[in-house]
Structures are given as structure tokens and as C-alpha cells.
Design a protein around this motif. Structure first.
Motif, PDB file in Angstrom:
ATOM      1  N   THR A   3     -67.459  60.363  36.779  1.00 57.56           N
ATOM      2  CA  THR A   3     -67.482  60.536  38.224  1.00 57.56           C
ATOM      3  C   THR A   3     -67.143  61.960  38.608  1.00 57.56           C
ATOM      4  OG1 THR A   3     -66.853  58.227  38.511  1.00 57.56           O
ATOM      5  CG2 THR A   3     -66.539  59.690  40.396  1.00 57.56           C
ATOM      6  N   ASP A   6     -70.188  64.125  38.356  1.00 56.63           N
ATOM      7  CA  ASP A   6     -71.074  63.839  39.490  1.00 56.63           C
ATOM      8  C   ASP A   6     -70.594  64.553  40.749  1.00 56.63           C
ATOM      9  OD1 ASP A   6     -72.705  62.221  38.028  1.00 56.63           O
ATOM     10  OD2 ASP A   6     -71.769  60.350  38.654  1.00 56.63           O
ATOM     11  N   THR A   7     -69.283  64.481  40.973  1.00 57.78           N
ATOM     12  CA  THR A   7     -68.712  65.105  42.167  1.00 57.78           C
ATOM     13  C   THR A   7     -68.861  66.617  42.109  1.00 57.78           C
ATOM     14  OG1 THR A   7     -67.088  63.311  42.304  1.00 57.78           O
ATOM     15  CG2 THR A   7     -66.646  65.284  43.594  1.00 57.78           C
ATOM     16  N   THR A  10     -72.544  67.590  42.686  1.00 56.87           N
ATOM     17  CA  THR A  10     -72.889  67.388  44.098  1.00 56.87           C
ATOM     18  C   THR A  10     -72.298  68.478  44.981  1.00 56.87           C
ATOM     19  OG1 THR A  10     -72.982  64.984  43.767  1.00 56.87           O
ATOM     20  CG2 THR A  10     -72.786  65.782  46.036  1.00 56.87           C
ATOM     21  N   TYR A  13     -74.045  71.768  44.347  1.00 55.45           N
ATOM     22  CA  TYR A  13     -75.374  71.786  44.974  1.00 55.45           C
ATOM     23  C   TYR A  13     -75.268  72.110  46.461  1.00 55.45           C
ATOM     24  CZ  TYR A  13     -79.822  70.307  46.879  1.00 55.45           C
ATOM     25  OH  TYR A  13     -81.007  70.294  47.556  1.00 55.45           O
ATOM     26  N   VAL A  14     -74.333  71.462  47.136  1.00 58.50           N
ATOM     27  CA  VAL A  14     -74.160  71.701  48.571  1.00 58.50           C
ATOM     28  C   VAL A  14     -73.769  73.156  48.822  1.00 58.50           C
ATOM     29  CG1 VAL A  14     -72.778  71.118  50.599  1.00 58.50           C
ATOM     30  CG2 VAL A  14     -73.569  69.307  49.072  1.00 58.50           C
ATOM     31  N   GLU A  36     -81.123  72.999  42.586  1.00 61.58           N
ATOM     32  CA  GLU A  36     -81.135  71.938  41.576  1.00 61.58           C
ATOM     33  C   GLU A  36     -81.123  72.521  40.169  1.00 61.58           C
ATOM     34  OE1 GLU A  36     -83.574  68.292  43.674  1.00 61.58           O
ATOM     35  OE2 GLU A  36     -84.704  70.070  43.062  1.00 61.58           O
ATOM     36  N   CYS A  39     -77.638  73.747  39.274  1.00 60.31           N
ATOM     37  CA  CYS A  39     -76.750  72.600  39.023  1.00 60.31           C
ATOM     38  C   CYS A  39     -77.035  71.963  37.668  1.00 60.31           C
ATOM     39  CB  CYS A  39     -76.891  71.567  40.133  1.00 60.31           C
ATOM     40  SG  CYS A  39     -76.195  72.097  41.711  1.00 60.31           S
ATOM     41  N   MET A  66     -80.105  61.837  40.726  1.00 62.84           N
ATOM     42  CA  MET A  66     -79.666  63.017  41.463  1.00 62.84           C
ATOM     43  C   MET A  66     -80.760  64.079  41.552  1.00 62.84           C
ATOM     44  SD  MET A  66     -75.797  63.447  39.942  1.00 62.84           S
ATOM     45  CE  MET A  66     -75.390  64.763  41.082  1.00 62.84           C
ATOM     46  N   HIS A 223     -64.054  73.954  41.588  1.00 61.23           N
ATOM     47  CA  HIS A 223     -63.921  72.543  41.959  1.00 61.23           C
ATOM     48  C   HIS A 223     -62.504  72.043  41.718  1.00 61.23           C
ATOM     49  CE1 HIS A 223     -64.752  68.100  41.516  1.00 61.23           C
ATOM     50  NE2 HIS A 223     -65.324  68.382  42.659  1.00 61.23           N
TER      51      HIS A 223
END
Length: 240
Positions: A3, A6-7, A10, A13-14, A36, A39, A66, A223
Motif C-alpha cells: 500500500t 501505491d500511495t 499516486t 504522479y499528482v 506516468e 512514476c 494505475m 514521501h
């Protein structure tokens, strides 16, 4: 897949899409956007996939939700029998004390270290100009009175070990701890991100793969800082 990865992907990407997503090029839009692609490159480095072919197989199986479009085959593969390459390039990396990459360069080892650093500081002069004084820590290879005077004019103080027959320099006792930090950053790049097994076969290929790993480390630090992780440079949550 975890997870946490994934976070991270994401959020990355933003962040990237906010910066470059609005840029449009002539012609049809690409099936795989720049955001993309970056990432995917970060995820590949964090998960330790050396082979583009194996990585794409993994991505098709685990990341298609994704990333709706993924190429079927890469243009080249990786041979295990040639897992180590020497291209005559030296990596220069400037990081914060937390290990966050600030500047980096690949250079011919015949070029002097001070010359390379001077070029890096010239290209990214705004990074120094935006700060009220910079402390730059290096090894003895950057020792030079004229060079240090040039740095001082740019607002940069150089902290390095003293050379033989040179008096102990100001702040030198703290360099032992800093050396451990430098080795720790090197270990992250070489150990967890497999920098020495990049698989590049051309100058451009090597440069892209080095950038991929530096970006992966930077993304993880960013992150972890945003999520208040106890150790900001830890990649453990993302590398499996």
C-alpha cells in the motif's frame, strides 16, 4: 505491491502532473504521459527490477489498474552475464544532511573534480543564490585555495579534511559523522537501488538509469517526510 508504494506512486504522479501535466506538444497526445513514465521508472527502481522486459511483465500483472497503457516489449533487455558495466563515468552528487539529492552530474573521470563542481554550480546557480549562505562538505579532492575563494564569492563555505602539512581546519572534527552519512547515502543507492547494476549500454542509457535511481531516492525521502515517517531516507516500505 505494498500500500505504501501505491500511495507513493499516486502522490508522485499528482506532484509531477501538477508541474508538467498541462504542457501540450504538437500532434496526438502520447498513450503514456511523461508523468506516468516517471512514476513507472521510480517504481521499477524501488522494486529492484534490472531488466526492462521483466519489469514490464510485472507492471502488466500488478500495475495495469494505475497505468492503463503499458508497452508490450522494451527495445532492449538485460543480460545477467553482463551485470556490471564500467563506462568511464564518475557520479557527483550533492545532498542535504537528510540525504535529499540537490544536484548531480556524470562526468569523464579525466575531468578534475573542482572543474565538474564549478560547472554544476554554474548551471544550477539559482539554487545557491536563493539561499543565505551555503555550507558544502567535501573530501580532500576539492582542496584548492583559489577554488575555495571562488566558492566564497558565491556565498559557499567549503568544509573539508585538512591535507598533510595543513593546520586542522575549522569544523573538521564533525567530518567523521558526516562521512558516515555520505557512506549511508552511497549504500542506499548501491545496495537498495542497485546503482552499480544499472544495465545501461550507452551514455544516454547510463544517464537515464542513474537519474531513475536518484529520483527514486528523492521521491521516497519526500514521501516519508510528508507522512512523518521516523526515518526519512528509509526505502524499506517500498522495496518489496
Amino acid at each position: 505491491m505494498t500500500t505504501d508504494l501505491d500511495t507513493l506512486v499516486t502522490a508522485l504522479y499528482v506532484k509531477i502532473d501538477d508541474k508538467i501535466g498541462g504542457t501540450r506538444r504538437p500532434g496526438r497526445p502520447p498513450l503514456l504521459s511523461d508523468s506516468e513514465l516517471i512514476c513507472l521508472a521510480v517504481a521499477q527502481a524501488l522494486l529492484g527490477h534490472h531488466s526492462e522486459a521483466r519489469w514490464l511483465r510485472f507492471a502488466h500483472a500488478h500495475l495495469s489498474g494505475m497505468f492503463p497503457y503499458l508497452p508490450e516489449r522494451p527495445g532492449y533487455g538485460y543480460r545477467a552475464s553482463h551485470s556490471r558495466f564500467f563506462w568511464g563515468l564518475r557520479l557527483y552528487l550533492v545532498c542535504t544532511p537528510a540525504g535529499m539529492p540537490i544536484m548531480w552530474a556524470l562526468a569523464n573521470p579525466k575531468i578534475g573534480e573542482r572543474e565538474v563542481l564549478a560547472a554544476m554550480l554554474e548551471i544550477d546557480a539559482k539554487l545557491v543564490a536563493d539561499r543565505d549562505g551555503v555550507l558544502l562538505i567535501s573530501d580532500k579532492g576539492f582542496a584548492s585555495k583559489p577554488f575555495e575563494e571562488t566558492l566564497a564569492k558565491q556565498g559557499i563555505e567549503l568544509l573539508r579534511p585538512s591535507r598533510k602539512r595543513e593546520k586542522q581546519r575549522h569544523g573538521e572534527p564533525m567530518l567523521k559523522k558526516v562521512r558516515q552519512l555520505i557512506e549511508s547515502v552511497n549504500d542506499t543507492l548501491k545496495g537498495q537501488l542497485d546503482l552499480e547494476h544499472h544495465g545501461g549500454r550507452t551514455f544516454e542509457g547510463v544517464a537515464v538509469r542513474v537519474a531513475q535511481r536518484i529520483l527514486a531516492m528523492a521521491a521516497a525521502i519526500w514521501h516519508n517526510n510528508k507522512t512523518d515517517a521516523p526515518i526519512t531516507r528509509s526505502l524499506i516500505a517500498y522495496d518489496h
